[in-house]
Design a protein around this motif. Structure first.
Motif, PDB file in Angstrom:
ATOM      1  N   VAL A 165       0.835  -1.203   0.000  1.00  0.00           N
ATOM      2  CA  VAL A 165       0.000   0.000   0.000  1.00  0.00           C
ATOM      3  C   VAL A 165       0.871   1.254   0.000  1.00  0.00           C
ATOM      4  O   VAL A 165       0.632   2.204  -0.764  1.00  0.00           O
ATOM      5  CB  VAL A 165      -0.940   0.013   1.223  1.00  0.00           C
ATOM      6  CG1 VAL A 165      -1.630   1.367   1.356  1.00  0.00           C
ATOM      7  CG2 VAL A 165      -1.977  -1.091   1.114  1.00  0.00           C
ATOM      8  N   THR A 166       1.895   1.255   0.848  1.00  0.00           N
ATOM      9  CA  THR A 166       2.786   2.412   0.948  1.00  0.00           C
ATOM     10  C   THR A 166       3.522   2.654  -0.366  1.00  0.00           C
ATOM     11  O   THR A 166       3.611   3.793  -0.848  1.00  0.00           O
ATOM     12  CB  THR A 166       3.803   2.203   2.083  1.00  0.00           C
ATOM     13  OG1 THR A 166       3.100   1.977   3.315  1.00  0.00           O
ATOM     14  CG2 THR A 166       4.702   3.424   2.232  1.00  0.00           C
ATOM     15  N   ALA A 167       4.042   1.586  -0.959  1.00  0.00           N
ATOM     16  CA  ALA A 167       4.778   1.716  -2.225  1.00  0.00           C
ATOM     17  C   ALA A 167       3.872   2.239  -3.336  1.00  0.00           C
ATOM     18  O   ALA A 167       4.260   3.131  -4.104  1.00  0.00           O
ATOM     19  CB  ALA A 167       5.381   0.369  -2.615  1.00  0.00           C
ATOM     20  N   ASP A 168       2.668   1.693  -3.429  1.00  0.00           N
ATOM     21  CA  ASP A 168       1.742   2.151  -4.469  1.00  0.00           C
ATOM     22  C   ASP A 168       1.345   3.609  -4.261  1.00  0.00           C
ATOM     23  O   ASP A 168       1.204   4.367  -5.228  1.00  0.00           O
ATOM     24  CB  ASP A 168       0.493   1.266  -4.485  1.00  0.00           C
ATOM     25  CG  ASP A 168       0.730  -0.076  -5.166  1.00  0.00           C
ATOM     26  OD1 ASP A 168       1.743  -0.207  -5.880  1.00  0.00           O
ATOM     27  OD2 ASP A 168      -0.095  -0.993  -4.983  1.00  0.00           O
ATOM     28  N   GLN A 169       1.178   4.001  -2.997  1.00  0.00           N
ATOM     29  CA  GLN A 169       0.813   5.390  -2.723  1.00  0.00           C
ATOM     30  C   GLN A 169       1.966   6.334  -3.046  1.00  0.00           C
ATOM     31  O   GLN A 169       1.756   7.418  -3.609  1.00  0.00           O
ATOM     32  CB  GLN A 169       0.401   5.556  -1.256  1.00  0.00           C
ATOM     33  CG  GLN A 169      -0.131   6.944  -0.924  1.00  0.00           C
ATOM     34  CD  GLN A 169      -1.371   7.305  -1.734  1.00  0.00           C
ATOM     35  OE1 GLN A 169      -2.284   6.496  -1.891  1.00  0.00           O
ATOM     36  NE2 GLN A 169      -1.400   8.524  -2.270  1.00  0.00           N
ATOM     37  N   GLN A 170       3.184   5.922  -2.707  1.00  0.00           N
ATOM     38  CA  GLN A 170       4.345   6.746  -3.038  1.00  0.00           C
ATOM     39  C   GLN A 170       4.486   6.900  -4.549  1.00  0.00           C
ATOM     40  O   GLN A 170       4.817   7.985  -5.044  1.00  0.00           O
ATOM     41  CB  GLN A 170       5.611   6.128  -2.439  1.00  0.00           C
ATOM     42  CG  GLN A 170       5.692   6.252  -0.925  1.00  0.00           C
ATOM     43  CD  GLN A 170       6.920   5.584  -0.338  1.00  0.00           C
ATOM     44  OE1 GLN A 170       7.643   4.854  -1.013  1.00  0.00           O
ATOM     45  NE2 GLN A 170       7.159   5.826   0.947  1.00  0.00           N
ATOM     46  N   GLN A 171       4.214   5.836  -5.267  1.00  0.00           N
ATOM     47  CA  GLN A 171       4.285   5.900  -6.727  1.00  0.00           C
ATOM     48  C   GLN A 171       3.181   6.800  -7.286  1.00  0.00           C
ATOM     49  O   GLN A 171       3.408   7.571  -8.227  1.00  0.00           O
ATOM     50  CB  GLN A 171       4.177   4.488  -7.304  1.00  0.00           C
ATOM     51  CG  GLN A 171       4.830   4.319  -8.658  1.00  0.00           C
ATOM     52  CD  GLN A 171       5.092   2.863  -8.981  1.00  0.00           C
ATOM     53  OE1 GLN A 171       4.247   2.010  -8.750  1.00  0.00           O
ATOM     54  NE2 GLN A 171       6.264   2.567  -9.516  1.00  0.00           N
ATOM     55  N   TRP A 172       2.007   6.701  -6.705  1.00  0.00           N
ATOM     56  CA  TRP A 172       0.888   7.548  -7.128  1.00  0.00           C
ATOM     57  C   TRP A 172       1.213   9.027  -6.900  1.00  0.00           C
ATOM     58  O   TRP A 172       0.972   9.876  -7.770  1.00  0.00           O
ATOM     59  CB  TRP A 172      -0.367   7.150  -6.367  1.00  0.00           C
ATOM     60  CG  TRP A 172      -1.550   8.039  -6.601  1.00  0.00           C
ATOM     61  CD1 TRP A 172      -1.990   9.044  -5.794  1.00  0.00           C
ATOM     62  CD2 TRP A 172      -2.446   8.011  -7.718  1.00  0.00           C
ATOM     63  NE1 TRP A 172      -3.102   9.647  -6.323  1.00  0.00           N
ATOM     64  CE2 TRP A 172      -3.403   9.027  -7.512  1.00  0.00           C
ATOM     65  CE3 TRP A 172      -2.534   7.220  -8.863  1.00  0.00           C
ATOM     66  CZ2 TRP A 172      -4.437   9.280  -8.410  1.00  0.00           C
ATOM     67  CZ3 TRP A 172      -3.565   7.477  -9.764  1.00  0.00           C
ATOM     68  CH2 TRP A 172      -4.497   8.485  -9.535  1.00  0.00           C
ATOM     69  N   GLN A 192      12.852   7.704  -4.182  1.00  0.00           N
ATOM     70  CA  GLN A 192      12.759   8.065  -2.775  1.00  0.00           C
ATOM     71  C   GLN A 192      11.786   7.149  -2.043  1.00  0.00           C
ATOM     72  O   GLN A 192      11.110   6.321  -2.649  1.00  0.00           O
ATOM     73  CB  GLN A 192      12.331   9.529  -2.642  1.00  0.00           C
ATOM     74  CG  GLN A 192      13.312  10.510  -3.274  1.00  0.00           C
ATOM     75  CD  GLN A 192      12.877  11.952  -3.110  1.00  0.00           C
ATOM     76  OE1 GLN A 192      11.981  12.257  -2.325  1.00  0.00           O
ATOM     77  NE2 GLN A 192      13.496  12.862  -3.853  1.00  0.00           N
ATOM     78  N   GLY A 193      11.717   7.308  -0.718  1.00  0.00           N
ATOM     79  CA  GLY A 193      10.837   6.463   0.074  1.00  0.00           C
ATOM     80  C   GLY A 193      11.287   5.017   0.021  1.00  0.00           C
ATOM     81  O   GLY A 193      12.482   4.710   0.078  1.00  0.00           O
ATOM     82  N   LEU A 194      10.345   4.113  -0.126  1.00  0.00           N
ATOM     83  CA  LEU A 194      10.680   2.690  -0.219  1.00  0.00           C
ATOM     84  C   LEU A 194      11.499   2.381  -1.465  1.00  0.00           C
ATOM     85  O   LEU A 194      12.258   1.405  -1.489  1.00  0.00           O
ATOM     86  CB  LEU A 194       9.395   1.854  -0.224  1.00  0.00           C
ATOM     87  CG  LEU A 194       8.574   1.843   1.068  1.00  0.00           C
ATOM     88  CD1 LEU A 194       7.295   1.039   0.874  1.00  0.00           C
ATOM     89  CD2 LEU A 194       9.387   1.268   2.226  1.00  0.00           C
ATOM     90  N   ASN A 202       6.775  -2.737  -4.335  1.00  0.00           N
ATOM     91  CA  ASN A 202       5.412  -3.262  -4.471  1.00  0.00           C
ATOM     92  C   ASN A 202       5.421  -4.669  -5.068  1.00  0.00           C
ATOM     93  O   ASN A 202       4.652  -5.539  -4.649  1.00  0.00           O
ATOM     94  CB  ASN A 202       4.537  -2.319  -5.300  1.00  0.00           C
ATOM     95  CG  ASN A 202       5.249  -1.752  -6.514  1.00  0.00           C
ATOM     96  OD1 ASN A 202       6.442  -1.994  -6.740  1.00  0.00           O
ATOM     97  ND2 ASN A 202       4.529  -0.996  -7.320  1.00  0.00           N
ATOM     98  N   PHE A 203       6.303  -4.912  -6.034  1.00  0.00           N
ATOM     99  CA  PHE A 203       6.422  -6.261  -6.597  1.00  0.00           C
ATOM    100  C   PHE A 203       6.941  -7.241  -5.545  1.00  0.00           C
ATOM    101  O   PHE A 203       6.470  -8.378  -5.449  1.00  0.00           O
ATOM    102  CB  PHE A 203       7.374  -6.268  -7.799  1.00  0.00           C
ATOM    103  CG  PHE A 203       6.884  -5.496  -8.993  1.00  0.00           C
ATOM    104  CD1 PHE A 203       5.612  -4.953  -9.029  1.00  0.00           C
ATOM    105  CD2 PHE A 203       7.700  -5.316 -10.098  1.00  0.00           C
ATOM    106  CE1 PHE A 203       5.154  -4.239 -10.135  1.00  0.00           C
ATOM    107  CE2 PHE A 203       7.258  -4.612 -11.211  1.00  0.00           C
ATOM    108  CZ  PHE A 203       5.990  -4.074 -11.228  1.00  0.00           C
ATOM    109  N   LEU A 209       3.690 -11.760  -0.209  1.00  0.00           N
ATOM    110  CA  LEU A 209       2.337 -11.847   0.335  1.00  0.00           C
ATOM    111  C   LEU A 209       1.676 -13.174  -0.037  1.00  0.00           C
ATOM    112  O   LEU A 209       1.043 -13.832   0.798  1.00  0.00           O
ATOM    113  CB  LEU A 209       1.556 -10.650  -0.197  1.00  0.00           C
ATOM    114  CG  LEU A 209       0.149 -10.357   0.262  1.00  0.00           C
ATOM    115  CD1 LEU A 209      -0.065  -8.841   0.272  1.00  0.00           C
ATOM    116  CD2 LEU A 209      -0.855 -10.994  -0.678  1.00  0.00           C
ATOM    117  N   TRP A 210       1.868 -13.602  -1.280  1.00  0.00           N
ATOM    118  CA  TRP A 210       1.251 -14.864  -1.704  1.00  0.00           C
ATOM    119  C   TRP A 210       2.025 -16.075  -1.211  1.00  0.00           C
ATOM    120  O   TRP A 210       1.456 -17.170  -1.068  1.00  0.00           O
ATOM    121  CB  TRP A 210       1.067 -14.879  -3.216  1.00  0.00           C
ATOM    122  CG  TRP A 210      -0.044 -13.951  -3.615  1.00  0.00           C
ATOM    123  CD1 TRP A 210       0.068 -12.728  -4.209  1.00  0.00           C
ATOM    124  CD2 TRP A 210      -1.445 -14.146  -3.367  1.00  0.00           C
ATOM    125  NE1 TRP A 210      -1.170 -12.151  -4.360  1.00  0.00           N
ATOM    126  CE2 TRP A 210      -2.122 -13.004  -3.853  1.00  0.00           C
ATOM    127  CE3 TRP A 210      -2.190 -15.172  -2.786  1.00  0.00           C
ATOM    128  CZ2 TRP A 210      -3.508 -12.862  -3.773  1.00  0.00           C
ATOM    129  CZ3 TRP A 210      -3.567 -15.038  -2.702  1.00  0.00           C
ATOM    130  CH2 TRP A 210      -4.209 -13.896  -3.195  1.00  0.00           C
TER     131      TRP A 210
END
Length: 278
Positions: A165-172, A192-194, A202-203, A209-210
């Protein structure tokens, strides 16, 4: 070689699972063929695994572990669907930018439609079924009651979920600032960030996760680390790695500084930046 679909039976929703994956494969191929938009499976990516989990839960005797896994799958699916929707992924014209590039590289309608049939439509749909199959495996076997291992898996899943979630939000946020031509986005890609510690956090979290979802099957008795549902997790790992290679080839051609970023930042597993090639 044993037909993997013989692992499914009419109990625990097996027939329904096979019906859904068959219909989905056909629909994705036909729509992709007609519209030449080959992101049909992408639109179902976050929807089908939770649906498969729900089918198993509704077709099986009530088990707390099944309810827990179903809840985690739906949490993942709803969040990923939201992220996909805000990028206009569900619009009729929404298509992953990599498909047109791949179509151009193949440059043969027949060969690409064969690829569409076998890989995009059939393989990926089967993959989406198989990554959800740990819940089917548990429903089909004798298992231990909920225990500390389930807590470990749940906490690990939630931790990885937060990373994703954090990675996707940072990318967004980055792409929003990039459209606004803010100076910190001048290199064209997020560092930057993650993304300072992994080129694709995110990948990484999606893969792990799976694997955690698969680890819930360790509750099956007699205990075993390996069962047939590992095929889904392994296939997903290979698919994401292959997709990452293709994505990075495109990015490095588009942004000159990306090659230096590749040298200093880990590809998937988060790690401290260095000047060594990973």
């Amino acid at each position: 070689m044993m037909n993997p679909f013989l692992w499914f039976n009419e109990n625990n929703g097996g027939t329904y699972l096979l019906t859904v994956v068959t219909i989905s494969s056909i629909v994705c191929f036909v729509l992709g063929f007609i519209t030449q938009n080959h992101s049909q499976v992408d639109k179902l990516w976050s929807l089908l695994p939770p649906i498969y989990c729900l089918i198993v839960v509704l077709s099986s005797p009530l088990q707390p572990r099944l309810l827990l896994m179903n809840a985690l799958a739906w949490m993942w699916g709803i969040r990923l669907s939201y992220n996909f929707a805000r990028k206009d992924g569900y619009t009729w014209s929404g298509e992953d930018y990599r498909w047109p590039i791949l179509r151009k590289k193949i440059n043969n309608r027949f060969l690409f439609e064969l690829f569409n049939l076998t890989f995009i439509s059939i393989f990926q749909n089967i993959l989406l079924l198989f990554i959800a199959c740990p819940i089917y495996y548990i429903a089909s076997h004798r298992t231990a009651p909920l225990n500390s291992w389930d807590l470990v898996c749940t906490l690990a899943f939630l931790f990885l979920f937060i990373i994703e979630v954090t990675a996707d939000q940072q990318q967004w946020n980055f792409h929003g600032d990039k459209k606004a031509n803010k100076p910190w986005t001048k290199d064209g890609f997020l560092q930057q960030g993650l993304f300072r510690y992994s080129r694709h956090p995110n990948f990484f979290s999606e893969i792990c996760l799976w694997w955690v979802f698969y680890a819930f099957t360790f509750s099956v008795q007699p205990f075993s680390y390996i069962n047939w549902t590992i095929l889904g997790t392994l296939s997903l790992t290979l698919l994401i790695n292959g997709s990452t290679t293709f994505t990075e080839a495109i990015t490095s051609e588009k942004y000159p500084k990306y090659k230096q970023y590749q040298k200093t930042t880990s590809r998937l597993i988060p790690w401290l930046p260095s000047k060594k090639v990973h």
